[in-house]
Design a protein around this motif. Structure first.
Motif, PDB file in Angstrom:
ATOM      1  N   THR B 137       0.734  -1.070   0.037  1.00  0.00           N
ATOM      2  CA  THR B 137      -0.138   0.224  -0.216  1.00  0.00           C
ATOM      3  C   THR B 137       1.268   1.167   0.081  1.00  0.00           C
ATOM      4  OG1 THR B 137       0.053  -0.123   2.361  1.00  0.00           O
ATOM      5  CG2 THR B 137      -1.953  -1.286   1.034  1.00  0.00           C
ATOM      6  N   ARG B 197      -4.125   6.580  -4.632  1.00  0.00           N
ATOM      7  CA  ARG B 197      -5.429   6.603  -3.623  1.00  0.00           C
ATOM      8  C   ARG B 197      -6.525   5.978  -3.736  1.00  0.00           C
ATOM      9  NH1 ARG B 197      -6.228  11.469  -0.032  1.00  0.00           N
ATOM     10  NH2 ARG B 197      -8.495  11.412   0.593  1.00  0.00           N
ATOM     11  N   LEU B 200      -6.672   1.932  -4.013  1.00  0.00           N
ATOM     12  CA  LEU B 200      -6.263   1.282  -2.532  1.00  0.00           C
ATOM     13  C   LEU B 200      -7.552   1.328  -0.996  1.00  0.00           C
ATOM     14  CD1 LEU B 200      -1.619   2.393  -2.280  1.00  0.00           C
ATOM     15  CD2 LEU B 200      -3.566  -0.174  -2.357  1.00  0.00           C
ATOM     16  N   ARG B 201      -8.355   2.524  -1.699  1.00  0.00           N
ATOM     17  CA  ARG B 201      -9.015   2.477  -1.116  1.00  0.00           C
ATOM     18  C   ARG B 201      -9.633   1.453  -0.124  1.00  0.00           C
ATOM     19  NH1 ARG B 201     -11.002   8.218   2.427  1.00  0.00           N
ATOM     20  NH2 ARG B 201      -9.021   8.361   2.693  1.00  0.00           N
ATOM     21  N   GLU B 202     -10.433   1.565  -1.367  1.00  0.00           N
ATOM     22  CA  GLU B 202     -11.094  -0.056  -1.979  1.00  0.00           C
ATOM     23  C   GLU B 202     -10.773  -1.357  -0.685  1.00  0.00           C
ATOM     24  OE1 GLU B 202     -13.994  -0.346  -4.343  1.00  0.00           O
ATOM     25  OE2 GLU B 202     -13.336   1.595  -4.571  1.00  0.00           O
ATOM     26  N   PHE B 204      -7.948  -1.286   1.730  1.00  0.00           N
ATOM     27  CA  PHE B 204      -8.245   0.091   2.797  1.00  0.00           C
ATOM     28  C   PHE B 204      -9.656  -0.818   3.811  1.00  0.00           C
ATOM     29  CE2 PHE B 204      -4.844   2.832   1.743  1.00  0.00           C
ATOM     30  CZ  PHE B 204      -3.708   2.035   2.163  1.00  0.00           C
ATOM     31  N   LEU B 205     -10.929  -0.060   3.033  1.00  0.00           N
ATOM     32  CA  LEU B 205     -11.789   0.251   3.772  1.00  0.00           C
ATOM     33  C   LEU B 205     -12.618  -1.106   3.866  1.00  0.00           C
ATOM     34  CD1 LEU B 205     -13.441   3.383   2.363  1.00  0.00           C
ATOM     35  CD2 LEU B 205     -12.081   3.236   4.549  1.00  0.00           C
ATOM     36  N   SER B 206     -12.445  -2.073   3.190  1.00  0.00           N
ATOM     37  CA  SER B 206     -12.381  -3.886   3.341  1.00  0.00           C
ATOM     38  C   SER B 206     -11.271  -4.891   4.129  1.00  0.00           C
ATOM     39  CB  SER B 206     -13.167  -4.186   2.216  1.00  0.00           C
ATOM     40  OG  SER B 206     -11.448  -4.460   0.912  1.00  0.00           O
ATOM     41  N   ASN B 232      -0.968   5.287   4.369  1.00  0.00           N
ATOM     42  CA  ASN B 232      -1.477   4.343   4.145  1.00  0.00           C
ATOM     43  C   ASN B 232      -0.205   2.886   5.863  1.00  0.00           C
ATOM     44  OD1 ASN B 232       1.574   4.483   3.941  1.00  0.00           O
ATOM     45  ND2 ASN B 232       1.890   2.611   3.096  1.00  0.00           N
ATOM     46  N   ARG B 234      -1.224   3.978   9.122  1.00  0.00           N
ATOM     47  CA  ARG B 234      -2.304   4.636   9.673  1.00  0.00           C
ATOM     48  C   ARG B 234      -3.063   3.697   8.984  1.00  0.00           C
ATOM     49  NH1 ARG B 234      -3.570  10.359  10.630  1.00  0.00           N
ATOM     50  NH2 ARG B 234      -4.906   9.797  12.237  1.00  0.00           N
ATOM     51  N   MET B 235      -3.433   3.176   7.899  1.00  0.00           N
ATOM     52  CA  MET B 235      -4.499   3.116   7.542  1.00  0.00           C
ATOM     53  C   MET B 235      -4.123   1.268   7.923  1.00  0.00           C
ATOM     54  SD  MET B 235      -6.782   3.716   5.427  1.00  0.00           S
ATOM     55  CE  MET B 235      -7.500   5.941   4.773  1.00  0.00           C
ATOM     56  N   LEU B 237      -2.613   0.244  10.306  1.00  0.00           N
ATOM     57  CA  LEU B 237      -2.142  -0.174  11.730  1.00  0.00           C
ATOM     58  C   LEU B 237      -3.701  -0.011  12.681  1.00  0.00           C
ATOM     59  CD1 LEU B 237       1.226   1.289  12.191  1.00  0.00           C
ATOM     60  CD2 LEU B 237       0.574  -0.924  12.118  1.00  0.00           C
ATOM     61  N   THR B 238      -4.766   0.678  11.597  1.00  0.00           N
ATOM     62  CA  THR B 238      -6.017   0.533  12.319  1.00  0.00           C
ATOM     63  C   THR B 238      -7.446   0.050  12.020  1.00  0.00           C
ATOM     64  OG1 THR B 238      -5.901   2.982  11.517  1.00  0.00           O
ATOM     65  CG2 THR B 238      -4.484   2.841  13.460  1.00  0.00           C
ATOM     66  N   LEU B 239      -7.174  -0.254  10.892  1.00  0.00           N
ATOM     67  CA  LEU B 239      -8.886  -0.234   9.951  1.00  0.00           C
ATOM     68  C   LEU B 239      -8.942  -2.137  10.289  1.00  0.00           C
ATOM     69  CD1 LEU B 239      -9.581   1.735   6.891  1.00  0.00           C
ATOM     70  CD2 LEU B 239      -9.923   2.223   9.286  1.00  0.00           C
TER      71      LEU B 239
END
Lengths: 219, 496
Positions: B137, B197, B200-202, B204-206, B232, B234-235, B237-239
């Motif tokens: 990512t 962005r 990759l957002r697809e 991260f969110l899933s 990326n 933070r995404m 590590l946290t989501l």
């Protein structure tokens, strides 16, 4: 023998040259570096913070407690923000009359729900002048780490001068390691393409910081 | 490229190919010069840089000298904070552990934040074999992954690619990994970053599972630290619900306070910033915020062997800032791929042969991948004396000697390919001890210079095949000195 025992055994054999009398706190580390670079008053620290935040392309505003709600209303309106994420412990007076829909951060809200929100408004734990850094520690006015990450616009209120320290060495003792911390220095950025800096890859593309003068300082 | 460093040619052959690639050289020269100039300015802002550097080296040395103590302390602290700790002796074991942990979640996809340790062990390939897709990512890692390429720099792994190459890769490959590149994508960095962005957002969110490395681990608190710029990290590590961090055992530092040193040294040395845009710290798990399950995989994979070498041990201080790459004249010309490992440049030249052993041809060639100019030591924020370790490793290659491999002491035989060099060096040492022989030899060389071959015959062929042989001057230095500056007895006029 477990891999843990194997690795630790190898470490101990590898360190056969270390004298038996030498303890884990030996040899002493000389810490003759500066606690802070230069000498500044609290007000100068705030100025330096503002300067360094702006240098890393955060948008910086100054406010008093009385002006804060109208400033927040204006900044959100300028961005066209209609929905704003707020952590549970945010001072409700800050958003009074902002004319936006406040979205409370709930444990059940999914990342996709957060993705649909326009802006996020938080406080902060500590700000570092020398590096232009905001540190969030998940306190009640900052919320979970994800809320300042997924929306594209982050509006962060820093109480000055109380929450401002001069340097990294001054910041760490004020932070609790057991809490998850997020250090933010300017908006998300990348330099991966020919080292051209581009703002906003995955985190918020716009970081706005409001330096809120304490009523004492405003007197 | 096949996405693996295995079977890479040794450094001289790989470098010879890279130096003929003019586009690669242009991309690299631009990038390394830009960043080295910026770094110098960022460092100059702190008038206590020398003290910070010394403290950074001292903290790391102390940790390494008592690594067993600090690892046990770290493990206890991570477990107390709700994490689970696993130990991996080598790459295979680390890959098995991570594969098992991902399988236990029932997921077949993971998002990854850039991690040198997972590149070192080939985790993505191991996961792929197990039917698990790992999405890189970090923007540069994404470029490398989509291009079926290999990273060539510690900090900017796609530094060898320019914007038009990146646009072509995005247009061609994004669709087969997920959301395709936008129609009419141009080669402006802003548009390319936006495409990444959206793509990759697809993910991260899933994503339910995230995999990371760590820049630091604090023994006293069990805190892990990841330093990044894009978000990326933070995404990842946290989501996700599950976070798996694979970290080399040398990344531990004793105390929370020690971060004050490294969070000043690292950003200025690597990206030349006062502070990188995002730093995340986490200690085990936190109720209601971030992953519910946290696994820490502590990786040896040659680090304890490196620790056993009292000269080479200092390589384990490395905080992966990449300042040494950006000042290295050899890296600038050869490029990162020539080093045949995720660790390129001067630090790679000492780290790779130590982590893997110097028995292989590539590993034996790496200590020679240097001009010994010392620029890498000058910029190193933890003062690793890279030239000292290079010379030490060259001696190991040529002379052999005691080494530790996989935890066992053994005696290394001199490398076969270096027999001629060893003989030549011994002859040179003897000649320098016998001035008359040296003088006669130099004169002979000068007078026969037109007869010299451009490539050495016999055992010297391997040596000269990758080097431009210098022309022998018409007159030896000794003769020139005598003629122009010498005492009257040998002066033959002409100089004045």
């Amino acid at each position: 023998m477990s891999s843990r025992d194997v690795v630790l055994g190898r470490v101990r054999r590898a360190l056969a040259d270390v004298p038996h009398g030498e303890g884990p706190d030996d040899p002493p580390v000389v810490r003759d570096y500066h606690r802070v670079h230069g000498s500044r008053t609290a007000a100068q620290d705030v100025d330096l913070l503002a300067e360094n935040l702006a240098d890393y392309r955060a948008l910086v505003h100054r406010s008093t407690a009385g002006e804060l709600p109208s400033l927040i209303r204006r900044l959100l309106a300028e961005r066209g923000a209609r929905t704003v994420l707020v952590p549970p412990g945010l001072d409700a007076s800050w958003t009074a009359g902002a004319g936006v829909t406040l979205v409370g951060d709930r444990a059940s809200s999914t990342p996709r729900e957060l993705d649909a929100v326009d802006s996020v408004l938080t406080g902060c734990a500590v700000a570092i002048a020398e590096t232009g850094t905001l540190v969030l520690d998940g306190g009640p006015d900052q919320g979970r780490r994800r809320i300042t990450l997924v929306p594209d616009h982050h509006l962060c209120v820093v109480r000055v001068p109380d929450q401002v320290v001069g340097s990294v060495p001054e910041a760490l003792p004020r932070l609790a390691p057991e809490r998850p911390l997020t250090w933010i220095s300017g908006p998300s950025a990348t330099s991966d393409i020919e080292l051209d800096r581009v703002e906003g890859v995955h985190g918020p593309r716009t970081l706005e910081v409001i330096l809120l003068a304490s009523s004492r300082a405003a007197d | 490229m096949s996405g693996t460093y295995l079977g890479m040619p040794d450094f001289p052959r790989a470098a010879a190919a890279a130096t003929r690639d003019t586009r690669l050289r242009a991309n690299l020269t631009h990038a390394t010069h830009t960043i080295r100039d910026k770094r110098a300015k960022a460092v100059a802002e702190l008038d206590d840089w020398a003290q910070l550097r010394a403290a950074g080296a001292a903290v790391k040395d102390r940790t390494l000298r008592h690594l067993d103590h600090y690892l046990e302390q770290l493990e206890a602290a991570v477990v107390a904070a709700g994490g689970q700790v696993h130990w991996a002796v080598d790459a295979d074991e680390a890959n098995r552990i991570v594969t098992r942990l991902v399988r236990e979640t029932g997921e077949r996809e993971v998002v990854k934040v850039k991690s040198m340790a997972t590149q070192e062990i080939g985790l993505n390939e191991a996961l792929a074999e197990a039917g698990i897709r790992a999405y890189e990512t970090d923007l540069a890692e994404l470029i490398v992954q989509l291009g079926d390429d290999l990273p060539s720099h510690l900090l900017v792994p796609a530094i060898h690619r320019n914007r038009s190459e990146i646009r072509d890769i995005f247009r061609r490959e994004m669709g087969s990994w997920g959301r395709p590149a936008p129609e009419g994508l141009s080669d402006s960095p802003a548009e390319l970053a936006e495409a990444a962005r959206l793509h990759l957002r697809e993910k991260f969110l899933s994503a339910k599972v995230g995999i990371s490395g760590a820049n630091f681990m604090v023994a006293e608190t069990g805190t892990l630290v990841v330093v990044e710029s894009e978000g990326n990290g933070r995404m990842c590590l946290t989501l996700p619900e599950t976070l798996i961090s694979v970290v080399g055992i040398e990344k531990v530092v004793p105390r929370w306070q020690d971060l004050e040193v490294f969070l000043q040294l690292l950003p200025r040395s690597s990206t030349a910033e006062r502070m990188n845009p995002y730093t995340s710290t986490w200690t085990g798990t936190t109720d209601g915020d971030g992953p519910r399950t946290f696994h820490l995989v502590l990786l040896d994979n040659g680090r304890t062997d490196t620790l056993a070498d009292t000269v080479g041990r200092q390589a384990l201080r490395c905080i992966r800032c990449s300042a040494c790459l950006n000042v290295c004249p050899v890296y600038e010309r050869a490029g990162g791929h020539a080093y045949g490992s995720p660790y390129p440049g001067p630090i790679g030249a000492i780290l790779t042969p130590q982590l893997r052993g110097i028995e292989g041809a590539l590993e034996a060639s790496l200590p020679y991948a240097s001009s010994l100019c010392g620029a890498c030591y000058e910029v190193c924020p933890v003062a690793i004396d890279i030239p000292e370790v290079l010379l030490h490793l060259r001696e190991r290659v040529v002379e052999g000697g005691p080494v530790t491999r996989r935890g066992a002491r053994t005696v290394l035989q001199p490398a076969k390919g270096h027999a001629a060099e060893r003989a030549a060096m011994r002859a040179a040492a003897w000649a320098f001890d016998h001035p008359g022989v040296l003088r006669a030899g130099a004169r002979l060389a000068a007078r026969t210079r037109r007869l010299h071959p451009r490539r050495l015959p016999g055992p010297g062929r391997a040596w000269s095949a990758t080097r431009e042989l210098p022309a022998v001057p018409a007159e030896s230095f000794r003769d020139w000195w005598q003629r122009t500056r010498g005492t009257s007895s040998e002066r033959q006029g002409g100089a004045k």
